[in-house]
Design a protein around this motif. Structure first.
Motif, PDB file in Angstrom:
ATOM      1  N   UNK A  30      19.459  32.402 -14.500  1.00 56.90           N
ATOM      2  CA  UNK A  30      20.314  32.911 -13.429  1.00 56.90           C
ATOM      3  C   UNK A  30      21.413  33.803 -13.994  1.00 56.90           C
ATOM      4  N   UNK A  31      21.958  33.412 -15.140  1.00 57.54           N
ATOM      5  CA  UNK A  31      22.982  34.216 -15.800  1.00 57.54           C
ATOM      6  C   UNK A  31      22.450  35.619 -16.077  1.00 57.54           C
ATOM      7  N   UNK A  32      21.247  35.693 -16.626  1.00 58.02           N
ATOM      8  CA  UNK A  32      20.657  36.998 -16.945  1.00 58.02           C
ATOM      9  C   UNK A  32      20.363  37.815 -15.689  1.00 58.02           C
ATOM     10  N   UNK A  43      19.058  19.123 -11.543  1.00 55.39           N
ATOM     11  CA  UNK A  43      18.792  18.444 -10.274  1.00 55.39           C
ATOM     12  C   UNK A  43      19.193  19.279  -9.066  1.00 55.39           C
ATOM     13  N   UNK A  44      20.264  20.057  -9.199  1.00 58.39           N
ATOM     14  CA  UNK A  44      20.796  20.812  -8.058  1.00 58.39           C
ATOM     15  C   UNK A  44      20.345  22.267  -8.047  1.00 58.39           C
ATOM     16  N   UNK A  45      19.615  22.673  -9.089  1.00 60.29           N
ATOM     17  CA  UNK A  45      19.210  24.074  -9.248  1.00 60.29           C
ATOM     18  C   UNK A  45      20.424  25.000  -9.257  1.00 60.29           C
ATOM     19  N   UNK A  46      21.496  24.514  -9.891  1.00 54.80           N
ATOM     20  CA  UNK A  46      22.747  25.268  -9.941  1.00 54.80           C
ATOM     21  C   UNK A  46      22.634  26.453 -10.887  1.00 54.80           C
ATOM     22  N   UNK A  47      23.293  27.531 -10.514  1.00 55.50           N
ATOM     23  CA  UNK A  47      23.411  28.655 -11.424  1.00 55.50           C
ATOM     24  C   UNK A  47      24.521  28.431 -12.432  1.00 55.50           C
ATOM     25  N   UNK A  48      25.488  27.584 -12.022  1.00 49.25           N
ATOM     26  CA  UNK A  48      26.615  27.272 -12.898  1.00 49.25           C
ATOM     27  C   UNK A  48      27.164  25.913 -12.510  1.00 49.25           C
ATOM     28  N   UNK A 107      34.531  37.657 -13.747  1.00 48.59           N
ATOM     29  CA  UNK A 107      34.701  37.507 -12.301  1.00 48.59           C
ATOM     30  C   UNK A 107      33.531  38.125 -11.550  1.00 48.59           C
ATOM     31  N   UNK A 108      33.145  39.332 -11.940  1.00 47.61           N
ATOM     32  CA  UNK A 108      32.004  40.016 -11.327  1.00 47.61           C
ATOM     33  C   UNK A 108      30.736  39.185 -11.513  1.00 47.61           C
ATOM     34  N   UNK A 109      30.550  38.646 -12.693  1.00 48.84           N
ATOM     35  CA  UNK A 109      29.377  37.821 -12.965  1.00 48.84           C
ATOM     36  C   UNK A 109      29.339  36.599 -12.053  1.00 48.84           C
ATOM     37  N   UNK A 110      30.478  35.946 -11.913  1.00 49.01           N
ATOM     38  CA  UNK A 110      30.546  34.742 -11.084  1.00 49.01           C
ATOM     39  C   UNK A 110      30.224  35.036  -9.626  1.00 49.01           C
ATOM     40  N   UNK A 111      30.763  36.142  -9.113  1.00 49.02           N
ATOM     41  CA  UNK A 111      30.462  36.513  -7.732  1.00 49.02           C
ATOM     42  C   UNK A 111      28.977  36.805  -7.553  1.00 49.02           C
ATOM     43  N   UNK A 112      28.396  37.538  -8.479  1.00 55.62           N
ATOM     44  CA  UNK A 112      26.967  37.845  -8.396  1.00 55.62           C
ATOM     45  C   UNK A 112      26.128  36.579  -8.518  1.00 55.62           C
ATOM     46  N   UNK A 113      26.534  35.692  -9.397  1.00 56.93           N
ATOM     47  CA  UNK A 113      25.800  34.442  -9.584  1.00 56.93           C
ATOM     48  C   UNK A 113      25.809  33.603  -8.315  1.00 56.93           C
ATOM     49  N   UNK A 116      32.440  26.397 -18.796  1.00 54.73           N
ATOM     50  CA  UNK A 116      31.466  26.701 -17.754  1.00 54.73           C
ATOM     51  C   UNK A 116      30.076  26.706 -18.370  1.00 54.73           C
ATOM     52  N   UNK A 117      29.138  26.055 -17.688  1.00 54.71           N
ATOM     53  CA  UNK A 117      27.760  26.034 -18.174  1.00 54.71           C
ATOM     54  C   UNK A 117      26.861  26.706 -17.144  1.00 54.71           C
ATOM     55  N   UNK A 118      26.048  27.650 -17.611  1.00 57.02           N
ATOM     56  CA  UNK A 118      25.205  28.460 -16.747  1.00 57.02           C
ATOM     57  C   UNK A 118      23.725  28.180 -17.007  1.00 57.02           C
TER      58      UNK A 118
END
Length: 488
Positions: free
Chosen positions: A147-149, A100-105, A165-171, A141-143
């Motif tokens: 977006x994860x890729x 619904x929110x188009x969330x990446x995570x 941490x790097x992944x989360x910032x990029x996401x 955490x659910x991705x």
């Protein structure tokens, strides 16, 4: 139905059996992968699971391995070596909100089980300034897999500890990170230390290598979003203005009868070749603190202020002191339960202002008990606060060191937030936006930990409120820095 691929840490079959059993019962789960740092000891004896050999659960290589093996529309990562118990239809709920929110995570509140006791473990909302590498997402955490890729594809540095941490910032640059403030799962809390002990983990010397990785990842993120500042600073002319003394030590205090005398004596014992004074802002003490301060009424260096207002936090008391006509050119911090390490502390701090041409000076402190006996983790020097990158890295870390001192005209202009938590951190960020922060690596300060410390033994709600406020400070400062760069 959208499917979820699950990745859980593996130590041995007994450790993962409960989590695997819980996940297998869910129709929404398609595959389960076991991340094992000891691949030789791991096995595929758990039907339907695949073992993935990894060197670190948080490395860049692991993030890439997850991206290559996930098969579902959503990817779940569990970060504890404990049994995960999803709530009834909880993963379906997470998928629904992510869609619904188009969330990446997405992440959620949870329950923890510690020593057989079940307690709530709420977490806080993610925002643009949530740059701390130790931000608490909980253990699940659910991705969104696509977006994860995308985030993984952009990871061009190989980190051993900062990969997640790097992944989360990029996401966060690709899609929203959404907090679901519902209690959607239960796990076991192994770390039973008090909150006052946990808050110093990030400066533990044994973690220095990890900190360097985290700093690099955060700096690259700031560059990507326009929040990075080059190491170019405004010059300060200290010859302007007239002040009654060179330096004023400022102690805000309320109900510290046990420690205030030690703090006062620590200041009055300072040896300096310049005049200084002590401004004590006694914020309506009721335990005998006022009477103790009054004992020093005949020393002309001691200025005892008692505010008429009753709505002042520590920051408000600082504003009252620095705007007093007897405040010196430099305003130097001392908390009412702490001590300077020696009689030359004040001299070293004032010298640093001139030598380093800085608007603020940050020292190094030793953690001690109430009797000044050293306690772990010992000396806190905040070596991440460097001239080259300190003001960028300051947006990632949760503290800036002590003692802190300020050039009074600048402090009067910036003003201290009227709070009793985080006001010093806000000042560090504000000062560093344009000016150098001076550093001293000698131990100048004894930070005494005892039962009445304001950050000792905090409950989860108080810690969450504190962390949320600091994240807001970061968000506000990040916006100001982005605006500064746009105007440059």
């Amino acid at each position: 139905m959208a499917k979820i691929t699950c990745f859980i840490p593996y130590a041995d079959p007994v450790q993962v059996r409960g989590t695997v059993a819980e996940l297998r019962n869910l129709e929404i789960v398609d595959n389960i992968f076991l991340m094992a740092t000891d691949a030789a000891a791991a096995s595929d004896s758990l039907d339907g699971c695949t073992v993935l050999p990894v060197t670190s659960l948080r490395s860049t290589a692991t993030m890439k391995l997850i991206a290559a093996n996930t098969t579902g529309e959503y990817t779940l990562i569990y970060t504890k070596y404990d049994t995960l118990v999803p709530g009834y239809l909880a993963l379906d709920r997470m998928v629904r909100i992510a869609s619904d929110t188009k969330a990446g995570m997405v992440y959620s509140d949870s329950y923890t089980i510690s020593r057989g006791k079940r307690t709530p473990n709420p977490v806080i909302d993610y925002q643009e300034g949530s740059l701390r590498d130790d931000f608490n997402f909980g253990s699940l955490m659910m991705f969104n897999t696509a977006d994860f890729r995308r985030a993984v594809q952009g990871m061009d540095a190989e980190y051993e500890a900062a990969g997640l941490y790097d992944l989360r910032l990029r996401l966060s640059r690709i899609a929203p990170i959404i907090h679901i403030n519902e209690f959607l799962y239960t796990d076991v809390e192994d770390d039973s230390r008090k909150s006052g002990e946990k808050i110093f983990d990030y400066v533990d010397p044994k973690n220095r290598g990890i900190q360097i990785e985290m700093e690099k990842a955060c700096t690259e993120h700031l560059k990507a979003i326009g929040g990075y500042l080059e190491p170019v600073f405004d010059e300060i002319d200290f010859s302007t203005g007239e002040f009654p003394v060179e330096a004023s030590v400022i102690i805000p205090v309320r109900n510290r009868v046990r420690t205030i005398r030690d703090a006062i004596e620590s200041v009055l014992s300072q040896k300096a070749d310049f005049p200084f004074n002590l401004i004590i802002v006694d914020n309506h003490s009721t335990d005998g603190t006022t009477e103790t301060i009054f004992e020093y009424r005949n020393d002309p260096r001691v200025i005892h202020l008692m505010p008429e207002r009753e709505d002042l936090g520590i920051g408000g008391c600082w504003n009252l002191a620095v705007n007093h006509p007897r405040c010196g050119k430099f305003a130097v911090q001392l908390d009412s339960d702490d001590l300077y390490s020696g009689p030359d502390t004040l001299s070293k701090i004032v010298k640093a202002f001139y030598d380093q041409n800085c608007g603020m000076v940050v020292g190094t402190y030793q953690l001690t008990d109430i009797n000044c006996n050293p306690i772990p983790p010992g000396i806190i020097d905040h070596r991440e606060w460097t001239p080259e990158n300190g003001r960028n890295n300051a947006l990632r870390i949760n503290g800036l060191g002590a003692p802190r001192a300020f050039y009074t005209p600048m402090l009067r202009e910036i003003k201290v937030p009227n709070t009793s938590y985080g006001e010093d951190y806000a000042l560090g960020l504000a000062f560093s936006r344009n000016n150098q922060i001076g550093r001293l690596y000698d131990v100048l300060y004894l930070c005494r930990r005892w039962d009445d410390n304001t950050d000792a033994g905090l409950d989860v709600n108080r810690m969450n409120a504190n962390n949320l406020y600091k994240d807001r400070i970061r968000t506000w400062e990040l916006k100001a820095r982005q605006d500064k760069n746009r105007k440059a």
